[in-house]
Design a protein around this motif. Structure first.
Motif, PDB file in Angstrom:
ATOM      1  N   GLU A  49      21.815  53.466 -13.447  1.00 13.54           N
ATOM      2  CA  GLU A  49      22.867  52.458 -13.318  1.00 13.54           C
ATOM      3  C   GLU A  49      22.426  51.088 -13.861  1.00 13.54           C
ATOM      4  O   GLU A  49      23.243  50.181 -13.986  1.00 13.54           O
ATOM      5  CB  GLU A  49      23.274  52.304 -11.849  1.00 13.54           C
ATOM      6  CG  GLU A  49      23.882  53.556 -11.242  1.00 13.54           C
ATOM      7  CD  GLU A  49      24.100  53.438  -9.742  1.00 13.54           C
ATOM      8  OE1 GLU A  49      24.828  54.273  -9.189  1.00 13.54           O
ATOM      9  OE2 GLU A  49      23.547  52.497  -9.124  1.00 13.54           O
ATOM     10  N   ALA A  79      15.315  47.902 -17.664  1.00  9.96           N
ATOM     11  CA  ALA A  79      16.373  47.861 -18.669  1.00  9.96           C
ATOM     12  C   ALA A  79      16.096  48.872 -19.781  1.00  9.96           C
ATOM     13  O   ALA A  79      17.005  49.593 -20.224  1.00  9.96           O
ATOM     14  CB  ALA A  79      16.492  46.453 -19.240  1.00  9.96           C
ATOM     15  N   GLU A 128      18.221  52.380 -20.614  1.00 11.29           N
ATOM     16  CA  GLU A 128      18.740  52.623 -21.955  1.00 11.29           C
ATOM     17  C   GLU A 128      18.296  53.980 -22.465  1.00 11.29           C
ATOM     18  O   GLU A 128      19.070  54.711 -23.100  1.00 11.29           O
ATOM     19  CB  GLU A 128      18.264  51.502 -22.879  1.00 11.29           C
ATOM     20  CG  GLU A 128      18.692  51.649 -24.328  1.00 11.29           C
ATOM     21  CD  GLU A 128      20.198  51.560 -24.515  1.00 11.29           C
ATOM     22  OE1 GLU A 128      20.697  52.150 -25.492  1.00 11.29           O
ATOM     23  OE2 GLU A 128      20.869  50.900 -23.697  1.00 11.29           O
ATOM     24  N   SER A 185      20.299  56.749 -20.779  1.00  8.61           N
ATOM     25  CA  SER A 185      21.643  56.825 -21.351  1.00  8.61           C
ATOM     26  C   SER A 185      21.638  57.533 -22.694  1.00  8.61           C
ATOM     27  O   SER A 185      22.593  58.237 -23.039  1.00  8.61           O
ATOM     28  CB  SER A 185      22.199  55.411 -21.510  1.00  8.61           C
ATOM     29  OG  SER A 185      23.426  55.415 -22.193  1.00  8.61           O
ATOM     30  N   ARG A 232      21.523  50.401 -16.783  1.00  6.76           N
ATOM     31  CA  ARG A 232      21.891  50.174 -18.181  1.00  6.76           C
ATOM     32  C   ARG A 232      23.009  49.145 -18.277  1.00  6.76           C
ATOM     33  O   ARG A 232      24.014  49.219 -17.576  1.00  6.76           O
ATOM     34  CB  ARG A 232      22.351  51.474 -18.831  1.00  6.76           C
ATOM     35  CG  ARG A 232      22.708  51.281 -20.307  1.00  6.76           C
ATOM     36  CD  ARG A 232      23.084  52.584 -20.972  1.00  6.76           C
ATOM     37  NE  ARG A 232      23.307  52.389 -22.382  1.00  6.76           N
ATOM     38  CZ  ARG A 232      24.511  52.402 -22.970  1.00  6.76           C
ATOM     39  NH1 ARG A 232      25.598  52.617 -22.258  1.00  6.76           N
ATOM     40  NH2 ARG A 232      24.624  52.217 -24.280  1.00  6.76           N
ATOM     41  N   GLY A 233      22.813  48.191 -19.146  1.00  8.55           N
ATOM     42  CA  GLY A 233      23.812  47.152 -19.328  1.00  8.55           C
ATOM     43  C   GLY A 233      23.692  46.011 -18.350  1.00  8.55           C
ATOM     44  O   GLY A 233      24.368  44.997 -18.499  1.00  8.55           O
ATOM     45  N   CYS A 234      22.813  46.169 -17.335  1.00 15.92           N
ATOM     46  CA  CYS A 234      22.606  45.068 -16.400  1.00 15.92           C
ATOM     47  C   CYS A 234      21.777  43.976 -17.068  1.00 15.92           C
ATOM     48  O   CYS A 234      20.932  44.268 -17.920  1.00 15.92           O
ATOM     49  CB  CYS A 234      21.881  45.564 -15.140  1.00 15.92           C
ATOM     50  SG  CYS A 234      22.886  46.618 -14.087  1.00 15.92           S
TER      51      CYS A 234
END
Length: 808
Positions: free
Chosen positions: A7, A21, A25, A28, A9-11
């Motif tokens: 979760e 991070a 990635e 994903s 990812r994108g934070c």
């Protein structure tokens, strides 16, 4: 405050840290990453006011429940994930704590606290300070299922030592990979091709060919996904499954021009110009314009017509010169005269099978010069040296007067003027008459031939100390005289020694310093405010813009009794003494040698004059561009007037026409600041990323470079990376990566000079000879191999550096 790793990812990096991070990635993108969860920086900030207090019940419960769901009380890895970690230019490898084989809720909670604490360990704090990340650090923590590793280690998708992009390097050992990362074991070491074929490796290691191939394949995928060579931590479990526990940029690789096809070789314009940081975009555009005036000559030596720009690092493609048997010696000699040992590397590459020789007759030659006319002009300069020098100065003043630009004009008018005059400014060095300058150099060479066998080169060099009319040495002495005036005023002297240079600079610009300082520095800036460290980069602020470096140099001179004596009379005595060594039967040679040495002294100061004229022209154009920048700031299309230096002239016009460049400048400034932190500049670079190493025949323990200024000195080394604010005690030996005129005030108190690059005609060595200090230049790795405080002996006649006792 607790997220599943997937979760994250994108934070924002500020919430989960660099490691989490990157792992999110990777998950994903389908890479095999052990599952886990992330305790975000919000939790760290929650406990920061009282780190000794118990964790809030809700946070402790959340961590324990997440751990139980993940591992049911089994072993996990607890890893730090700082916001100042795995950055594009600073990996922070090993700076923050990781704990493996952590079992049970209490141990997990204790490991989380220890990860938080590692943010402020001595090593991490020092690393952040050294890399000047600009981050206000916080730390997240990752808890992951522990891979029961049969074999683990590190994969580099490019060779981190040689820089070669076409090689993969793998270090592996049985068990957990932490032993490899920490250096606790000697791992199996493999070098692979990008296809996964083994180039070098142990006969019986812990990795099979198939596993090496699998690692190579996943490395290629990671590199493609992240868009840059990667440093990857991996593990194979007992069932043969491959797991990835980290992937980050290899931050030590030097940027390479993009190319395709056959191997190419490049020479650094930055090194050639004596600066070890990237050019600003405006500076790069100006240096291109400057070099176009030399294009015919440089092309005939084998250099590319145009300069390549990679993140502010500028390169000439030198492949043609390397491959040409006719051009290569000339190219090598030219390069070594300015930035040794670049030329020796070119000669070395000429023997490399990757650069096959060009067929005969396929290269151009340098257009021949009219030798008879050149000799006639030099003879005239020797006969009437003062008139010859005066002609050059008059020509320069006429040209520089045309650079002044309008006092009262619109921004568009100012820009039109800059566009019109830029070529004349950038090519003033080439456009000035060169005969008197050439006569100064050739006169000394001819005198040396006449005295050969009776006088050695080192003795002749003593004649050329403190030669007149050299603007760089005159600048150094002007600063010294300013300091001597201040030394005679006790109150001003105390103020200067007790006040920080930046505060003094602010007071100078405000006009509030005591008169002896205010007027003395103002007079110095009137004459030399156009200069700066790395001054060949047009985008660098001049001393007139920011006089802080001037005050730092003044303080250095006042704290260390500067060495200076008038040597004009001494030089005349020396000329007579040396020429008397010729036999009476060679009286005509005695008279001619004496004549040439005297005339050479009168003319040699012109060696630094064209560069000084260029700096005066740069200062004039900068004034116009900064005024334009102020108008663009008022229109809210730039944040600061100086941001125009991160544009080119076409973009400046677009900004005047209405385009907002604030985002563009912020991005470019971030890249410039990142690249400016690189500790080393590659002099010669190959298209596959290899930085060629110089073959050396030096004796054990000795360093060898180019003998650039005669004399032998033993003293303690002082390694300096930036002259602004540096302090050199009397008798210390200055060791630097490179120097330019902005460094030369330090020569007044240094006992000798050692640099990693430089040549016989580079600015630093020219001034070193005139100050009478020994110099050895072109010593690869000097700033690393020599440490501050170490006693060394510099032999500027032999080009050697020998080590004495260990530093105290």
């Amino acid at each position: 405050m607790i997220l599943q790793l997937a979760e994250a990812r994108g934070c924002p990096r500020d919430l989960v840290g660099g490691k989490a991070a990157n792992l999110a990635e990777m998950i994903s993108a389908g890479f095999p990453v052990p599952e886990g969860f992330c305790i975000t920086t919000a939790a760290y900030r929650q406990i920061l006011p009282d780190v000794a207090a118990p964790l809030p019940v809700w946070l402790e419960t959340g961590i324990v429940e997440a751990y139980e769901r993940l591992s049911r009380g089994g072993p996990v890895a607890v890893r730090s994930s700082s916001t100042a970690e795995d950055l594009p230019d600073a990996s922070f490898a090993g700076q923050y704590d990781t704990f493996l084989d952590v079992r049970g809720a209490d141990e997990v909670l204790a490991a989380v606290r220890r990860c938080w604490a590692s943010l402020w360990s001595d090593r991490a704090t020092r690393y952040r300070a050294a890399h000047d990340t600009g981050h206000a650090p916080a730390i997240a923590v990752i808890v992951q299922r522990l891979v029961a590793a049969e074999c683990a280690g590190v994969l580099y998708t490019a060779n981190p030592v040689s820089g070669k992009r076409s090689e993969i390097v793998v270090d592996a050992a049985p068990g957990l990979g932490e032993a490899v990362v920490s250096g606790a074991v000697t791992p199996d070491h493999y070098r692979l091709s990008v296809e996964g074929e083994t180039v070098e490796g142990p006969g019986e290691g812990c990795l099979t060919p198939s596993r090496l191939g699998e690692l190579a394949a996943v490395g290629r995928r990671l590199e493609k996904h992240f868009g840059a060579p990667q440093d990857v931590e991996w593990a194979f479990d007992g069932d043969g499954g491959l797991w990835l526990t980290q992937s980050r940029h290899i931050t030590t690789l030097f940027p390479v021009p993009e190319t395709a096809g056959e191997p190419r070789a490049y020479w650094s314009v930055n090194v050639y110009q004596g600066i070890n940081r990237p050019f600003t975009p405006m500076g790069a555009s100006m240096i291109r314009e400057r070099q176009r005036g030399m294009a015919t000559y440089m092309s005939a030596l084998g250099f590319s017509d145009e300069i390549i720009d990679v993140d502010g690092w500028l390169f000439w493609d030198i492949t043609d010169g390397v491959r040409s048997p006719a051009k290569r010696p000339k190219m090598a000699a030219f390069m070594d005269s300015l930035a040794a040992p670049s030329g020796r590397l070119v000669e070395q590459l000429g023997r490399d099978q990757r650069f096959p020789s060009m067929p005969p007759g396929s290269e151009e030659d340098i257009p021949p010069k009219n030798r008879r006319r050149r000799w006639a002009r030099m003879i005239a300069a020797w006969l009437w040296p003062d008139q010859a020098r005066a002609r050059v100065v008059r020509d320069a003043e006429r040209r520089i007067a045309a650079f002044a630009g309008p006092d009262d004009a619109t921004a568009r008018q100012r820009l039109s003027f800059v566009e019109l005059i830029r070529g004349d400014v950038c090519r003033i060095e080439a456009n000035l008459p060169r005969d008197a300058n050439t006569a100064g150099a050739v006169g000394g060479q001819l005198a040396g031939r006449l005295l050969r066998g009776y006088v050695d080169e080192a003795e002749i060099a003593t004649v050329f100390r403190a030669i007149p009319h050299n603007p760089t040495t005159e600048m150094d002495l002007a600063l010294w005289r300013t300091g001597e005036s201040i030394r005679r005023d006790d109150e001003s002297l105390r103020l200067l020694l007790d006040t920080a240079p930046d505060e003094l600079a602010a007071k100078q610009l405000a006009g509030t310093l005591p008169e002896v300082i205010q007027h003395g520095v103002a007079a110095f800036l009137t004459d030399y405010g156009c200069r700066a460290t790395s001054e060949i980069d047009f985008g660098v602020p001049r001393w007139a813009d920011d006089p802080e470096p001037v005050f730092a140099m003044l303080v250095n001179l006042l704290r260390a009794e500067a060495r200076f004596e008038s040597t004009a009379a001494t030089a005349e005595t020396r000329i007579v003494e040396l020429t008397r060594r010729l036999p009476v039967t060679k009286a005509h040679r005695t008279l001619l040698a004496r004549f040439l040495l005297r005339r050479s002294r009168r003319l040699r100061g012109l060696r630094e004059f064209p560069k000084f004229c260029l700096m005066r022209g740069f200062a004039a154009l900068r004034k116009q561009l900064l005024l334009i920048g102020e108008e663009i700031v008022q229109a809210e299309r730039l944040d600061r007037a100086g941001d125009v230096m991160f544009l080119d002239l076409v973009e400046v016009r677009e900004a005047l026409d209405g385009k907002d460049f604030r985002t563009t400048v912020a991005r470019r400034r971030k890249v410039w600041e990142r690249e400016a932190r690189r500790p080393r500049v590659a002099s010669v670079l190959l298209s596959d990323g290899t930085v060629p190493a110089l073959e050396s025949d030096a004796g054990e323990g000795d360093l060898v470079g180019l003998a650039a200024a005669a004399g032998v000195v033993t003293g303690r080394a002082r390694v300096v990376h930036d002259p602004d604010g540096a302090r050199i005690e009397p008798g210390e030996i200055l060791v630097a990566a490179t120097t330019d005129p902005g460094w030369t005030p330090l020569f007044l108190s240094a006992a000798a000079l050692v640099t990693e690059t430089g040549g016989m005609i580079s600015h630093g060595t020219t001034v070193a000879r005139e100050h009478g200090i020994p110099a050895v230049v072109g010593v690869p790795g000097a700033t690393t191999l020599i440490t501050t405080g170490r006693v060394i002996t510099v032999d500027g006649s032999a080009g050697t550096i020998t080590f004495g006792e260990e530093h105290r």
